[in-house]
Structure formats: C-alpha cells, structure tokens
Design a protein around this motif. Structure first.
Motif, PDB file in Angstrom:
ATOM      1  N   MET A   1       0.840  -1.194   0.000  1.00 37.96           N
ATOM      2  CA  MET A   1       0.000   0.000   0.000  1.00 37.96           C
ATOM      3  C   MET A   1       0.883   1.256   0.000  1.00 37.96           C
ATOM      4  N   ASP A   2       0.654   2.153  -0.960  1.00 38.06           N
ATOM      5  CA  ASP A   2       1.308   3.452  -0.931  1.00 38.06           C
ATOM      6  C   ASP A   2       0.295   4.514  -1.357  1.00 38.06           C
ATOM      7  N   PHE A   3       0.748   5.738  -1.536  1.00 34.26           N
ATOM      8  CA  PHE A   3      -0.150   6.847  -1.821  1.00 34.26           C
ATOM      9  C   PHE A   3      -0.919   6.653  -3.123  1.00 34.26           C
ATOM     10  N   ARG A   4      -0.363   5.887  -4.067  1.00 35.53           N
ATOM     11  CA  ARG A   4      -1.058   5.661  -5.336  1.00 35.53           C
ATOM     12  C   ARG A   4      -2.296   4.781  -5.159  1.00 35.53           C
ATOM     13  N   HIS A   5      -2.231   3.877  -4.199  1.00 37.86           N
ATOM     14  CA  HIS A   5      -3.420   3.078  -3.895  1.00 37.86           C
ATOM     15  C   HIS A   5      -4.507   3.952  -3.283  1.00 37.86           C
ATOM     16  N   ASP A   6      -4.100   4.930  -2.474  1.00 31.35           N
ATOM     17  CA  ASP A   6      -5.078   5.864  -1.913  1.00 31.35           C
ATOM     18  C   ASP A   6      -5.744   6.676  -3.021  1.00 31.35           C
ATOM     19  N   THR A   7      -4.948   7.076  -4.019  1.00 29.91           N
ATOM     20  CA  THR A   7      -5.508   7.808  -5.164  1.00 29.91           C
ATOM     21  C   THR A   7      -6.516   6.934  -5.901  1.00 29.91           C
ATOM     22  N   PHE A   8      -6.138   5.675  -6.116  1.00 30.29           N
ATOM     23  CA  PHE A   8      -7.026   4.737  -6.807  1.00 30.29           C
ATOM     24  C   PHE A   8      -8.351   4.584  -6.065  1.00 30.29           C
ATOM     25  N   LEU A   9      -8.295   4.416  -4.739  1.00 28.64           N
ATOM     26  CA  LEU A   9      -9.507   4.222  -3.952  1.00 28.64           C
ATOM     27  C   LEU A   9     -10.385   5.471  -3.980  1.00 28.64           C
ATOM     28  N   THR A  10      -9.758   6.636  -3.936  1.00 21.13           N
ATOM     29  CA  THR A  10     -10.516   7.885  -3.999  1.00 21.13           C
ATOM     30  C   THR A  10     -11.196   8.040  -5.355  1.00 21.13           C
ATOM     31  N   LEU A  11     -10.491   7.689  -6.424  1.00 18.88           N
ATOM     32  CA  LEU A  11     -11.067   7.760  -7.761  1.00 18.88           C
ATOM     33  C   LEU A  11     -12.244   6.793  -7.893  1.00 18.88           C
ATOM     34  N   CYS A  12     -12.131   5.639  -7.271  1.00 19.23           N
ATOM     35  CA  CYS A  12     -13.243   4.674  -7.286  1.00 19.23           C
ATOM     36  C   CYS A  12     -14.483   5.282  -6.644  1.00 19.23           C
ATOM     37  N   GLU A  13     -14.290   5.998  -5.542  1.00 19.74           N
ATOM     38  CA  GLU A  13     -15.422   6.561  -4.815  1.00 19.74           C
ATOM     39  C   GLU A  13     -16.016   7.755  -5.546  1.00 19.74           C
ATOM     40  N   ILE A  14     -15.163   8.610  -6.126  1.00 22.87           N
ATOM     41  CA  ILE A  14     -15.623   9.847  -6.752  1.00 22.87           C
ATOM     42  C   ILE A  14     -16.019   9.652  -8.210  1.00 22.87           C
ATOM     43  N   GLY A  15     -15.266   8.819  -8.925  1.00 23.86           N
ATOM     44  CA  GLY A  15     -15.603   8.500 -10.306  1.00 23.86           C
ATOM     45  C   GLY A  15     -15.257   9.571 -11.318  1.00 23.86           C
ATOM     46  N   ASN A  16     -14.355  10.490 -10.938  1.00 22.11           N
ATOM     47  CA  ASN A  16     -13.988  11.576 -11.851  1.00 22.11           C
ATOM     48  C   ASN A  16     -12.558  12.015 -11.537  1.00 22.11           C
ATOM     49  N   TYR A  17     -11.714  12.102 -12.577  1.00 24.41           N
ATOM     50  CA  TYR A  17     -10.303  12.436 -12.379  1.00 24.41           C
ATOM     51  C   TYR A  17     -10.139  13.851 -11.828  1.00 24.41           C
ATOM     52  N   THR A  18     -10.859  14.814 -12.407  1.00 23.43           N
ATOM     53  CA  THR A  18     -10.717  16.211 -11.991  1.00 23.43           C
ATOM     54  C   THR A  18     -11.137  16.395 -10.532  1.00 23.43           C
ATOM     55  N   LYS A  19     -12.276  15.819 -10.173  1.00 22.01           N
ATOM     56  CA  LYS A  19     -12.772  15.951  -8.798  1.00 22.01           C
ATOM     57  C   LYS A  19     -11.886  15.207  -7.812  1.00 22.01           C
ATOM     58  N   THR A  20     -11.316  14.094  -8.264  1.00 25.22           N
ATOM     59  CA  THR A  20     -10.395  13.341  -7.407  1.00 25.22           C
ATOM     60  C   THR A  20      -9.145  14.171  -7.125  1.00 25.22           C
ATOM     61  N   ALA A  21      -8.616  14.812  -8.160  1.00 28.62           N
ATOM     62  CA  ALA A  21      -7.434  15.671  -8.000  1.00 28.62           C
ATOM     63  C   ALA A  21      -7.718  16.799  -7.020  1.00 28.62           C
ATOM     64  N   LYS A  22      -8.884  17.413  -7.162  1.00 29.35           N
ATOM     65  CA  LYS A  22      -9.267  18.512  -6.273  1.00 29.35           C
ATOM     66  C   LYS A  22      -9.402  18.022  -4.835  1.00 29.35           C
ATOM     67  N   HIS A  23     -10.013  16.847  -4.679  1.00 29.13           N
ATOM     68  CA  HIS A  23     -10.212  16.281  -3.339  1.00 29.13           C
ATOM     69  C   HIS A  23      -8.885  15.971  -2.659  1.00 29.13           C
ATOM     70  N   LEU A  24      -7.921  15.489  -3.448  1.00 27.71           N
ATOM     71  CA  LEU A  24      -6.621  15.083  -2.898  1.00 27.71           C
ATOM     72  C   LEU A  24      -5.592  16.220  -2.892  1.00 27.71           C
ATOM     73  N   HIS A  25      -5.997  17.394  -3.459  1.00 27.41           N
ATOM     74  CA  HIS A  25      -5.111  18.567  -3.536  1.00 27.41           C
ATOM     75  C   HIS A  25      -3.855  18.267  -4.361  1.00 27.41           C
ATOM     76  N   ILE A  26      -4.075  17.550  -5.476  1.00 26.25           N
ATOM     77  CA  ILE A  26      -2.982  17.300  -6.417  1.00 26.25           C
ATOM     78  C   ILE A  26      -3.501  17.643  -7.823  1.00 26.25           C
ATOM     79  N   THR A  27      -2.642  17.556  -8.815  1.00 24.97           N
ATOM     80  CA  THR A  27      -3.057  17.888 -10.182  1.00 24.97           C
ATOM     81  C   THR A  27      -3.725  16.687 -10.841  1.00 24.97           C
ATOM     82  N   GLN A  28      -4.499  16.951 -11.877  1.00 24.78           N
ATOM     83  CA  GLN A  28      -5.145  15.857 -12.604  1.00 24.78           C
ATOM     84  C   GLN A  28      -4.118  14.950 -13.284  1.00 24.78           C
ATOM     85  N   PRO A  29      -3.057  15.507 -13.887  1.00 27.27           N
ATOM     86  CA  PRO A  29      -2.020  14.628 -14.453  1.00 27.27           C
ATOM     87  C   PRO A  29      -1.399  13.693 -13.418  1.00 27.27           C
ATOM     88  N   ALA A  30      -1.314  14.175 -12.173  1.00 23.35           N
ATOM     89  CA  ALA A  30      -0.758  13.329 -11.111  1.00 23.35           C
ATOM     90  C   ALA A  30      -1.671  12.137 -10.847  1.00 23.35           C
TER      91      ALA A  30
END
Length: 299
Positions: A1-30
C-alpha cells in the motif's frame, strides 16, 4: 500500500479524475500518473473509459475490495499498537436505529462484563451511512437491518426479527383480522427515506402491489419513540420490528394489527469487510452477541 493506492480508492469513490485531484489537492495529471503506475505494476487495466465516464474493470473491482480491507485494517492496526501499553482494546462499530436503541444496550453490557477494559464507541445511523463508514475504515463492523449486497462483505445473521404492523389499543384495527386494503385508509407514520425500516416496509408493500402513497396520508418521523407515541395516541399506524414495541405491547398501549397472510421476518446482520486481518476478533464479538440473543429466547 502506498499513496497511489489511496488515489485509486478515492477515484473509485468519486468516479472523476478532476474531482479526485481537487479532493486530494494534487493535479489531474498526477492522478493519471498514479493510475497508470498501478496498471503497469499489476499488468492489467483498472478502468475503462466511455463517453467521459469511467468504470472499473473486473480486475479494478478486485483491487478495490482488497485495498478497502487493507486500508481499514491498517487504521485498526495502528490504533491497536498505540493502545497496547494501556492493555485496552477499542472497538468502533455502527448500528441502525432499531438495533442501536433496542438491541445493543444489553449486548454492550454483556461485552463489558466479559471484558471490563473494552472501550466501545457505537455510531447509530442508517444502513447506507454505516456501509460508507465501514468502507472508509471508520468502523470495525456494523449491525444492520437494511438491504446491502452480501457479496461485497463478510456477513453473518445475528438474529431474525418479526416486522409487524401496529396500532393503538383504541383503534378499530386492534381487533379481528384485517386486510392490507383496510389499513391503507389510515394515516401511516414511518421512518425517513434511507432508513432500513423504511426500505424494508417499501419492499414489503411492493410485493403486495402497494406503496406508501396508497395510504390516506403519511408522516415521516426520524425518532422511533415519537413514532410509538403517535401510534399509542391513535394518530396513525406504523410498521416496526416487534422487539422495538415489545414493552408497549406488554403494557397494553400498542397492539399488533392482525393482517391476513402477512408474516414478515427480517434479518439483523453483522457485517465487516471481506478478508480482514481482524476477522477472528470481529467474529468473537459476533459469537458473544449471538449467544446472548439465544439466551434471551428471541430467535
């Protein structure tokens, strides 16, 4: 488990790259890079894209279930380590209103008698809210009456409970056998949308080709005691678990309505995440609860 798995789980819950980036305070490319890294690491596609919408692949669903469990176990493991020197165990669980108010108090007493150093936090909410908190690792296990997908969780039936129609002892419905059509002429007092009790009632009525709208009128009340008070005052009827109105029936202020061919029994389920490291511990709580209910002659 690392931070990328956390990103994956957040994207699963939100279902949108842009909103996931905003939620995690990172860029969409990240976010995109994190998902691409995981897809390369696991050598499979985790999402498919269709008209700007994303959907988990079968492998993605499998990974999501795994990460949910690992993430929740990680939080509990950290908590256990920090409390180890205190020789204390903290258990955080959830229960729906009917269960939390009318079943769990005696069970909690039983748990504390068996382990006086146990620290208990019980969160009461509707089934959907409890499932969300369980998925986020905020609760160790939950006890619910509402509908959920059993394939997504590890669940055991704690008890089976009668779901009954009730009225005031002064109501004309208190005597004899009635039909569903007859009771629809009454005011229906029911729980709010989203509650397990409400969902079960709506599904039962649907099987008989009725809805709550077929009743003369309806009142939504979130408080169980308020519902029972209104019913006792002959201001309407309701449908509740028999265990919830056991005392009022014994005291002779509320009565079960006898409806022909109406015998509804529903499960109270003990639920936790699949393949949890703490399965043995959670099952020990389940076994204590189950044994206590059996001794109460309620199953």
């Amino acid at each position: 488990m690392d931070f990328r798995h956390d990103t994956f789980l957040t994207l699963c819950e939100i279902g949108n790259y842009t909103k996931t980036a905003k939620h995690l305070h990172i860029t969409q490319p990240a976010v995109t890079q994190h998902i691409q890294y995981l897809e390369e690491y696991y050598n499979c596609k985790l999402f498919v894209h269709n008209n700007k919408k994303i959907k988990l692949t079968r492998q993605g669903e499998y990974l999501k279930d795994f990460i949910k469990t690992v993430s929740a176990d990680r939080q509990r493991f950290k908590k256990n380590l920090s409390e180890m020197h205190l020789e204390e165990i903290t258990v955080q669980f959830g229960a729906t209103l009917s269960i939390g108010e009318y079943v769990m108090p005696e069970i909690i007493s039983e748990l504390l008698q068996k382990n006086p150093k146990l620290k208990i936090h019980m969160h009461v909410a509707n089934t959907q809210t409890l499932l969300e908190k369980l998925n986020l690792g905020q609760l160790d296990f939950i006890v619910v009456e509402g509908f959920f997908n059993k394939a997504d969780y590890h669940s055991k039936t704690l008890s089976t409970e009668k779901f009954i129609p009730i009225c005031s002892v002064n109501s004309p419905l208190a005597e004899g056998t009635k039909s569903l059509e007859e009771i629809t002429k009454e005011r229906l007092i029911l729980r709010e949308s989203g509650s397990g009790t409400r969902n079960i009632l709506e599904n039962i009525l649907k099987k008989y080709n009725y809805t709550v709208d077929n009743f003369q009128n309806t009142i939504e009340i979130e408080n169980m005691n308020a519902i029972k008070k209104l019913v006792a005052d002959n201001l309407g009827i309701s449908f509740l678990y028999e265990v919830v109105v056991k005392r009022e029936i014994e005291e002779g202020i509320i009565k079960k309505i006898n409806i022909s061919d109406f015998n509804i029994v529903r499960e109270f389920n003990f639920v936790f995440l699949k393949d949890s490291f703490f399965k043995e511990e959670y099952m020990s709580y389940f076994n204590i609860m189950k044994e206590f209910i059996k001794t109460e002659d309620r199953i």
